[in-house]
Every structure is written in structure tokens, then in C-alpha cells.
Design an enzyme around this catalytic site. Structure first.
Site, PDB file in Angstrom:
ATOM      1  CD  GLU A   1      54.620 -84.088  -8.001  1.00  0.00           C
ATOM      2  OE1 GLU A   1      55.263 -85.016  -7.483  1.00  0.00           O
ATOM      3  OE2 GLU A   1      53.545 -83.639  -7.541  1.00  0.00           O
TER       4      GLU A   1
ATOM      5  CB  CYS B   1      50.539 -76.247 -11.932  1.00  0.00           C
ATOM      6  SG  CYS B   1      50.889 -75.875 -10.222  1.00  0.00           S
TER       7      CYS B   1
ATOM      8  CD  GLU C   1      45.941 -76.094 -12.773  1.00  0.00           C
ATOM      9  OE1 GLU C   1      47.075 -76.615 -12.733  1.00  0.00           O
ATOM     10  OE2 GLU C   1      45.164 -76.118 -11.811  1.00  0.00           O
TER      11      GLU C   1
ATOM     12  CB  CYS D   1      47.634 -72.019 -12.207  1.00  0.00           C
ATOM     13  SG  CYS D   1      48.952 -73.246 -12.283  1.00  0.00           S
TER      14      CYS D   1
HETATM   15  N1  THU Z   1      49.132 -78.926  -8.794  1.00  0.00           N
HETATM   16  C1  THU Z   1      48.672 -78.663 -10.059  1.00  0.00           C
HETATM   17  O1  THU Z   1      49.058 -79.327 -11.030  1.00  0.00           O
HETATM   18  N2  THU Z   1      47.776 -77.658 -10.209  1.00  0.00           N
HETATM   19  C2  THU Z   1      47.317 -76.860  -9.195  1.00  0.00           C
HETATM   20  O2  THU Z   1      46.608 -75.903  -9.423  1.00  0.00           O
HETATM   21  C3  THU Z   1      47.668 -77.185  -7.808  1.00  0.00           C
HETATM   22  C4  THU Z   1      48.749 -78.177  -7.628  1.00  0.00           C
HETATM   23  C5  THU Z   1      50.093 -80.015  -8.619  1.00  0.00           C
HETATM   24  C6  THU Z   1      51.478 -79.566  -8.236  1.00  0.00           C
HETATM   25  C7  THU Z   1      52.011 -80.785  -7.557  1.00  0.00           C
HETATM   26  O3  THU Z   1      52.576 -81.638  -8.533  1.00  0.00           O
HETATM   27  C8  THU Z   1      50.777 -81.467  -6.980  1.00  0.00           C
HETATM   28  O4  THU Z   1      49.666 -80.868  -7.597  1.00  0.00           O
HETATM   29  C9  THU Z   1      50.656 -81.348  -5.481  1.00  0.00           C
HETATM   30  O5  THU Z   1      50.730 -80.049  -5.084  1.00  0.00           O
END
Ligand code: THU
Length: 132
Positions: free
Chosen positions: A47, A56, A58, A90
Site C-alpha cells: 500500500e 495488489c 496478485e 488483477c
Molecule cells: N487487494 C489485493 O492485494 N488483491 C486483491 O485482489 C484485492 C485487494 C489489496 C489492496 C489493498 O491493499 C487491500 O487489499 C484492501 O483493498
């Protein structure tokens, strides 16, 4: 994928999740790709205080795989508290490298459980330049 490999893939996603940098949402996500060669490549969400720059898990895993020379994948595991499915962006990034892919959704709550879906199920009729 045999049972032992499946367990290793789940563990790799859970380990990646432990490294997530999710200081704003507190929602940690770990991903692990199983390459065609049988290697595990991990990613976690990263983040940023400028929230839109968040990466994300993935997509981090896909980037890590590509830079290591892997572009063919057998399976993906995603570990999170609630076993979320990959976001739309993703899904499209994964579809760049595989028409279909088994995806293990590993949840922790309310009970530890793994559900299996597929990329084709999550992203039917994907964008491609080869037409419909
Ligand atoms: N997030 C992911 O890492 N992968 C996903 O497919 C959905 C969301 C993360 C992004 C963010 O850091 C946190 O989850 C909350 O949305």
C-alpha cells in the site's frame, strides 16, 4: 497439481501474506503462483499513503514472476482473512499470461478453508485483440 504441491502453494501464499504492507487498510493479502517449471513465486499487497498507488498481491506476484523469467503458470493461491477473489484489474493482468488458471482462495475466517475457482470463471469473455 498433487496434494503436496497444493499445500506448498497455500503455504507460500500465507507466508507472502505475512509480509504484506497494508498499513492503511489493514487487509493483508498474499499470492503465490506455481510456475510451469514447478517454482513458487510470491507477491503481497504493497500500500501507499497515496492510496491509488497501492499494488495488489496478485500483480506483484506476476511482476516478480516475469522478472525471474517465468510466464507460464499452473495455479495461483491467494491468502487473505476472508478469502477474497482477485480484483478486476488483477484478473485482466493474469489473463495476459493464461487463458485459464486454477485459483485457490485461502481464507482464515470464520473458519480456515480453501475454495477453488478458475480465471475463466472469474473473467469470462476477456479482452483480447484476437476478437470474440
Ligand atoms: N487487494 C489485493 O492485494 N488483491 C486483491 O485482489 C484485492 C485487494 C489489496 C489492496 C489493498 O491493499 C487491500 O487489499 C484492501 O483493498
Amino acid at each position: 497439481m498433487d496434494d503436496a504441491t497444493r499445500q506448498q502453494l497455500i503455504l507460500a501464499a500465507q507466508e507472502a501474506r505475512a509480509r504484506a504492507y497494508a498499513t492503511y487498510s489493514d487487509f493483508t493479502v498474499g499470492a503465490a503462483l506455481l510456475t510451469a517449471e514447478g517454482r513458487f513465486v510470491r507477491g503481497c499487497n504493497v500500500e501507499n499513503r497515496s492510496l491509488g498507488l497501492t499494488q495488489c498481491a496478485e500483480r506483484v506476484a506476476v511482476g516478480n514472476a516475469v522478472v525471474e523469467g517465468y510466464r507460464d503458470f499452473q495455479a495461483l493461491a491467494i491468502a487473505s482473512r476472508t478469502g477474497v477473489t482477485p480484483c478486476g484489474a488483477c484478473r485482466q493482468v493474469l489473463a495476459e499470461f493464461c487463458a485459464d488458471l486454477p485459483i485457490l482462495l485461502v481464507q482464515e475466517e470464520p473458519v480456515p478453508e480453501t475454495r477453488e475457482v478458475s480465471l475463466r470463471l472469474l473473467l469470462p469473455d476477456r479482452f483480447g485483440t484476437d476478437g470474440p
